[in-house]
Design a protein around this motif. Structure first.
Motif, short mmCIF file in Angstrom:
data_model
loop_
_atom_site.label_atom_id
_atom_site.label_comp_id
_atom_site.label_asym_id
_atom_site.label_seq_id
_atom_site.Cartn_x
_atom_site.Cartn_y
_atom_site.Cartn_z
N TYR A 69 56.18 44.95 43.16
CA TYR A 69 56.57 44.38 41.86
C TYR A 69 58.09 44.34 41.66
O TYR A 69 58.59 43.63 40.79
N ASN B 18 48.75 47.01 44.49
CA ASN B 18 48.78 46.39 43.17
C ASN B 18 48.93 47.47 42.10
O ASN B 18 48.15 48.44 42.09
N ILE C 203 48.67 41.35 40.51
CA ILE C 203 49.90 40.73 40.00
C ILE C 203 50.31 39.50 40.80
O ILE C 203 51.23 38.80 40.41
N ASP D 47 46.95 36.94 39.30
CA ASP D 47 46.61 37.11 37.88
C ASP D 47 45.23 36.55 37.52
O ASP D 47 45.03 36.04 36.43
#
Length: 252
Positions: A13, A36, A124, A127
């Motif tokens: 991320y 994730n 992510i 989605d």
């Protein structure tokens, strides 16, 4: 009670995603990959249930490419007891669609017979926010989504959900599927001793064919593009000038 936790390998991320020049997808060359974040929260939730004496075993499962072994080792280092990798693709750019993942997970669950499945609410990278709900439908199990609190009470799970109107607390009969939200917990960091121990924990490798699941994509990505660049701001000398500029821009 056995708890099963699906985890997915995604771009970290913290990494700025780059789109391929031809718009066919995201460039994964030399990009840091990790678990994730929502799945990390799910693993932490399962570990806390075990620490509270409400779970006996935690099984982490990942569906994707062979490189997902690293993701599973992270789950094992956090505190999962064993792991299962279902290899369903050879190319890291291939994203297994939620329905195929749910069908594979159903096969794993039929073998493992867990009392509870805790999953991240979404990945992510795409989605989708669909796998948990599809899995619940395939199994005919109860489900609780967007969990910000989770507790096990006998043969039931008490879940506080985040909804538009505030918080909703529900009680579902297990076996059940619970998908977790960001505010459920703060995942722990794996310590060096636990990282070393994780290398010796069992990690079974299977394929989608072992569960009789066809992972051929049903969706086609037509185009991938980056969000439009944000326009530069301007400086104004007074409130009157600011109001005038806003009127010109149609903001007021």
């Amino acid at each position: 009670m056995k708890v099963l936790v699906p985890v997915k390998r995604v771009i970290d991320y913290n990494v700025k995603v780059r789109v391929k020049a031809d718009g066919s997808g995201v460039d994964l060359a030399n990009v840091k990959m990790s678990m994730n974040p929502f799945d990390e929260i799910a693993v932490e939730a399962a570990i806390r249930l075990k620490e509270a004496g409400k779970a006996d075993e935690i099984v982490a499962v990942s569906v994707g490419v062979k490189q997902a072994q690293e993701t599973l080792r992270t789950a094992l280092a956090m505190g999962a007891d064993r792991a299962i990798l279902v290899v369903a693709a050879d190319d890291v750019h291939t994203d297994i669609e939620p329905l195929a993942v749910a069908k594979i997970l159903k096969g794993v669950i039929d073998e493992e017979q867990p009392g509870l499945v805790i999953a991240g609410k979404q990945a992510i990278d795409n989605d989708m926010n669909a796998t948990g709900q599809m899995l619940s439908a395939l199994l005919g199990w109860s489900q609780a989504t967007f969990a910000s609190e989770l507790d096990v009470d006998g043969d039931s799970a008490v879940v506080t959900r985040e909804v538009d109107g505030g918080l909703q607390t529900i009680k579902v009969t297990m076996p059940s599927i619970v998908t977790v939200d960001l505010r459920l917990n703060e995942p722990r960091y794996a310590s060096l001793p636990n990282i070393m121990k994780a290398k010796k924990k069992p990690l079974d490798e299977k394929t989608a064919a072992d569960y009789g699941v066809d992972v051929t994509p049903r969706l086609e990505v037509v185009k991938t593009e980056e969000p439009a660049a944000r326009a530069a701001g301007i400086k104004v000398g007074s409130v009157d000038e600011l109001v005038e500029k806003l009127k010109e821009a149609g903001a007021v």
